[in-house]
Write a protein that holds these residues in place. Structure first.
Motif, PDB file in Angstrom:
ATOM      1  N   LYS A 205      -4.662   2.721 -15.272  1.00 52.67           N
ATOM      2  CA  LYS A 205      -4.808   2.782 -13.902  1.00 52.67           C
ATOM      3  C   LYS A 205      -4.974   3.947 -13.302  1.00 52.67           C
ATOM      4  N   ASP A 206      -4.904   4.386 -12.691  1.00 54.21           N
ATOM      5  CA  ASP A 206      -4.450   5.210 -11.315  1.00 54.21           C
ATOM      6  C   ASP A 206      -3.109   6.422 -11.768  1.00 54.21           C
ATOM      7  N   SER A 207      -3.624   7.829 -11.105  1.00 57.05           N
ATOM      8  CA  SER A 207      -2.642   8.270 -11.532  1.00 57.05           C
ATOM      9  C   SER A 207      -0.970   8.099 -10.585  1.00 57.05           C
ATOM     10  N   THR A 274      -4.991  -0.157  -3.343  1.00 60.70           N
ATOM     11  CA  THR A 274      -4.844   0.303  -5.447  1.00 60.70           C
ATOM     12  C   THR A 274      -4.199  -1.347  -5.442  1.00 60.70           C
ATOM     13  N   ASP A 297      -8.375  -2.478 -10.494  1.00 57.06           N
ATOM     14  CA  ASP A 297      -7.975  -0.754  -9.627  1.00 57.06           C
ATOM     15  C   ASP A 297      -8.401  -1.134  -7.875  1.00 57.06           C
TER      16      ASP A 297
END
Length: 297
Positions: A205-207, A274, A297
């Protein structure tokens, strides 16, 4: 009857050689280990905190579209069940006495027994059996765990709570600590699912999601590790009184439920672009043609 003088002297000599009969020591009165005013006031205070938190979470849910309410609803259910549990304990309905018999040995006299009755807050275990799986659902859905891993985590969690309840009512040390050992083993399974599988899954996944999951999952696992320590000192070893036990669990419950909930939902709302979105049956019912999407996402 005529008693000869010689017979009186013989009787005196015979009785003088008899040793005194040992006194039988009766068992002491039963000891009742119950909560005091401090403990009862703590239960009512946490009951109010859970009620207000639940209202806040439901209010936050209504501000979101139905597709974005999953975390809000799960978190509101957590504090709602906690409110019911604390109301039961504060009002005296979620409590029972557990009887323990301690045998004490004495020299030259029979053994005695000391009976101890200690309050067990069984409503707390009912609360944990419902709220901790819901909390795991929050973390598992955030990480994007598979259905198989979620099922294993929830079953292990329920086993952990139930064996803890059995341990609280254990009659002997072997029985009590045996159930406690099974509870600890089940907890390690939960830790593995969140710390290993959850961290591996959330890596895609994103940061922001990765950082947040690492922080809130670590916070949760630290708190959950303290629970069995408190149990070992309180219900297990009975080294502290009921008031100290109630206060300890109250602090942990407030951190693990309302504080966890506000942290989760405020962060979730700030990451709305998100955050997971649920369509299909969740938002439109069986008649829709949408699909179920969790953790996109």
């Amino acid at each position: 009857m005529i008693v000869e003088p010689g017979m009186v002297e013989a009787l005196k000599k015979a009785t003088s050689t008899v040793a005194p009969i040992p006194t039988v020591i009766p068992g002491a009165d039963p000891i009742y280990q119950t909560a005091g005013d401090v403990g009862n006031r703590t239960l009512w205070a946490v009951c109010i905190i859970m009620a207000l938190s639940s209202l806040a979470f439901y209010g936050m849910a209504f501000r979101q579209p139905v597709q974005k309410r999953l975390f809000h609803i799960l978190t509101a259910f957590i504090t709602t069940f906690a409110f019911l549990s604390y109301f039961a304990m504060a009002s005296g309905d979620g409590i029972s006495l557990n009887k323990t018999v301690i045998t004490e040995s004495h020299k030259h006299v029979p053994d005695t027994e000391q009976i101890i009755y200690r309050e067990v807050y069984w409503a707390r275990y009912v609360d944990w059996s419902v709220t901790t799986p819901l909390l795991l659902m929050d973390l598992a859905l955030m990480a994007g765990l598979s259905g198989a891993n979620i099922l294993v985590a929830i079953v292990a969690d329920v086993i952990m709570v139930l064996t803890g309840l059995f341990a609280a009512y254990g009659k002997g040390d072997g029985q009590k600590w045996g159930w406690y050992a099974w509870a600890c083993i089940a907890y390690l399974v939960v830790v593995y699912q969140l710390a290993v599988n959850g961290r591996s899954t959330v890596a895609s996944k994103d940061s922001k999601t990765k950082a947040f999951y690492g922080a809130i999952a670590g916070f949760t696992l630290i708190l959950w590790t303290v629970y069995p320590i408190i149990w070992g000192i309180a219900d297990g070893g009975r080294l502290v009184g009921l008031d100290a036990e109630i206060i300890s669990y109250a602090v942990l419950d407030v951190l693990a439920k309302p504080v966890f909930g506000f942290w989760l939902l405020f962060t979730h709302d700030s990451m709305s672009s998100t955050s997971p979105s649920l369509e299909g049956f969740w938002s439109n019912g069986f008649g829709s043609q949408g699909t179920l999407r969790v953790g996109d996402d």
